[in-house]
Design an enzyme around this catalytic site. Structure first.
Site, PDB file in Angstrom:
ATOM      1  N   CYS A   5     -28.883  30.374 -19.158  1.00 48.56           N
ATOM      2  CA  CYS A   5     -28.893  29.806 -17.798  1.00 48.56           C
ATOM      3  C   CYS A   5     -30.316  29.411 -17.419  1.00 48.56           C
ATOM      4  O   CYS A   5     -30.537  28.357 -16.810  1.00 48.56           O
ATOM      5  CB  CYS A   5     -28.343  30.807 -16.785  1.00 48.56           C
ATOM      6  N   ASP A  61     -32.602  25.862 -31.757  1.00 53.05           N
ATOM      7  CA  ASP A  61     -32.583  27.327 -31.838  1.00 53.05           C
ATOM      8  C   ASP A  61     -34.003  27.816 -32.124  1.00 53.05           C
ATOM      9  O   ASP A  61     -34.732  27.238 -32.934  1.00 53.05           O
ATOM     10  CB  ASP A  61     -31.620  27.782 -32.945  1.00 53.05           C
ATOM     11  N   HIS A 109     -22.281  28.967 -16.557  1.00 53.76           N
ATOM     12  CA  HIS A 109     -22.268  30.239 -17.283  1.00 53.76           C
ATOM     13  C   HIS A 109     -20.839  30.650 -17.641  1.00 53.76           C
ATOM     14  O   HIS A 109     -20.085  31.118 -16.789  1.00 53.76           O
ATOM     15  CB  HIS A 109     -22.935  31.334 -16.447  1.00 53.76           C
ATOM     16  N   GLY A 115     -21.323  38.964 -34.258  1.00 55.87           N
ATOM     17  CA  GLY A 115     -22.771  38.954 -34.026  1.00 55.87           C
ATOM     18  C   GLY A 115     -23.197  38.087 -32.855  1.00 55.87           C
ATOM     19  O   GLY A 115     -24.290  37.521 -32.865  1.00 55.87           O
ATOM     20  N   HIS A 141     -22.088  29.375 -26.616  1.00 52.45           N
ATOM     21  CA  HIS A 141     -22.892  28.341 -27.278  1.00 52.45           C
ATOM     22  C   HIS A 141     -22.269  27.964 -28.599  1.00 52.45           C
ATOM     23  O   HIS A 141     -21.708  28.799 -29.304  1.00 52.45           O
ATOM     24  CB  HIS A 141     -24.335  28.806 -27.459  1.00 52.45           C
TER      25      HIS A 141
HETATM   26  P1  5GP Z   1     -25.469  34.255 -31.265  1.00 53.16           P
HETATM   27  O1  5GP Z   1     -25.877  35.300 -32.257  1.00 53.16           O
HETATM   28  O2  5GP Z   1     -25.314  34.823 -29.883  1.00 53.16           O
HETATM   29  O3  5GP Z   1     -24.312  33.426 -31.709  1.00 53.16           O
HETATM   30  O4  5GP Z   1     -26.681  33.224 -31.231  1.00 53.16           O
HETATM   31  C1  5GP Z   1     -27.739  33.283 -30.333  1.00 53.16           C
HETATM   32  C2  5GP Z   1     -28.774  32.300 -30.826  1.00 53.16           C
HETATM   33  O5  5GP Z   1     -29.696  32.060 -29.790  1.00 53.16           O
HETATM   34  C3  5GP Z   1     -29.578  32.803 -32.029  1.00 53.16           C
HETATM   35  O6  5GP Z   1     -29.451  31.888 -33.098  1.00 53.16           O
HETATM   36  C4  5GP Z   1     -31.008  32.904 -31.491  1.00 53.16           C
HETATM   37  O7  5GP Z   1     -31.984  32.542 -32.455  1.00 53.16           O
HETATM   38  C5  5GP Z   1     -30.980  31.952 -30.314  1.00 53.16           C
HETATM   39  N1  5GP Z   1     -31.889  32.308 -29.243  1.00 53.16           N
HETATM   40  C6  5GP Z   1     -32.023  33.538 -28.685  1.00 53.16           C
HETATM   41  N2  5GP Z   1     -32.940  33.498 -27.687  1.00 53.16           N
HETATM   42  C7  5GP Z   1     -33.375  32.217 -27.629  1.00 53.16           C
HETATM   43  C8  5GP Z   1     -34.333  31.553 -26.790  1.00 53.16           C
HETATM   44  O8  5GP Z   1     -34.954  32.136 -25.898  1.00 53.16           O
HETATM   45  N3  5GP Z   1     -34.536  30.236 -27.020  1.00 53.16           N
HETATM   46  C9  5GP Z   1     -33.858  29.552 -27.995  1.00 53.16           C
HETATM   47  N4  5GP Z   1     -34.140  28.269 -28.139  1.00 53.16           N
HETATM   48  N5  5GP Z   1     -32.947  30.139 -28.793  1.00 53.16           N
HETATM   49  C10 5GP Z   1     -32.715  31.456 -28.613  1.00 53.16           C
HETATM   50 ZN    ZN Z   2     -25.714  31.951 -18.668  1.00 50.20          ZN
END
Ligand code: 5GP
Ligand code: ZN
Length: 117
Positions: free
Chosen positions: A10, A33, A49, A96, A103
């Site tokens: 957000c 990412d 959200h 995970g 997303h």
């Molecule tokens: P999940 O594991 O929830 O499917 O993926 C979360 C993704 O968000 C991960 O690939 C992680 O590298 C990315 N991520 C986490 N925090 C940030 C951030 O502050 N900025 C960006 N650009 N990516 C983020």
């Molecule tokens: Zn959010």
């Protein structure tokens, strides 16, 4: 559930936190990412959200189709359209999911294995 005011995605979508934004429109934003798992690794998110796939309902079903549509446009921009790419939505602990704002991962620029780890 993470409160919206504490949600990093957000904050990225409102501009409060920086990110390398590759696409934005009224409802969707996409950014690089921070910890790339492939040469192309972009996250496509609804600005609204929605905590995760479990919270998809008839009111936001069309929005989710748009995430895939936007991802396919970015794949074209990044020239991985014909080499191929993977779209991933992690949901919950076993998959995970770390960030509780839905997303879509767009991953490409290398070969992926199947089944996934
Ligand atoms: P999940 O594991 O929830 O499917 O993926 C979360 C993704 O968000 C991960 O690939 C992680 O590298 C990315 N991520 C986490 N925090 C940030 C951030 O502050 N900025 C960006 N650009 N990516 C983020
Ligand atoms: Zn959010």
């Amino acid at each position: 559930m993470v409160a919206m005011q504490e949600c990093i995605f957000c904050k990225i979508s409102s501009g409060e936190l920086p990110a390398k934004i590759v696409y934005t429109d009224r409802d969707v934003i996409a950014f690089e990412d921070i910890n790339k798992e492939a040469p192309v690794h972009v996250l496509v998110i609804p600005k609204k959200h929605i905590p995760g796939a479990n919270k998809v309902d008839k009111g936001n079903i069309e929005l989710l189709g748009r995430l895939v549509y936007v991802a396919s446009k970015i794949a074209k921009d990044k020239k991985i359209e014909s080499s191929g790419y993977r779209l991933v939505i992690n949901s919950g602990k076993d998959a995970g999911q770390d960030v509780l704002h839905m997303h879509l991962h767009l991953l490409g620029g290398r070969k992926f294995t199947w089944p996934p780890g």
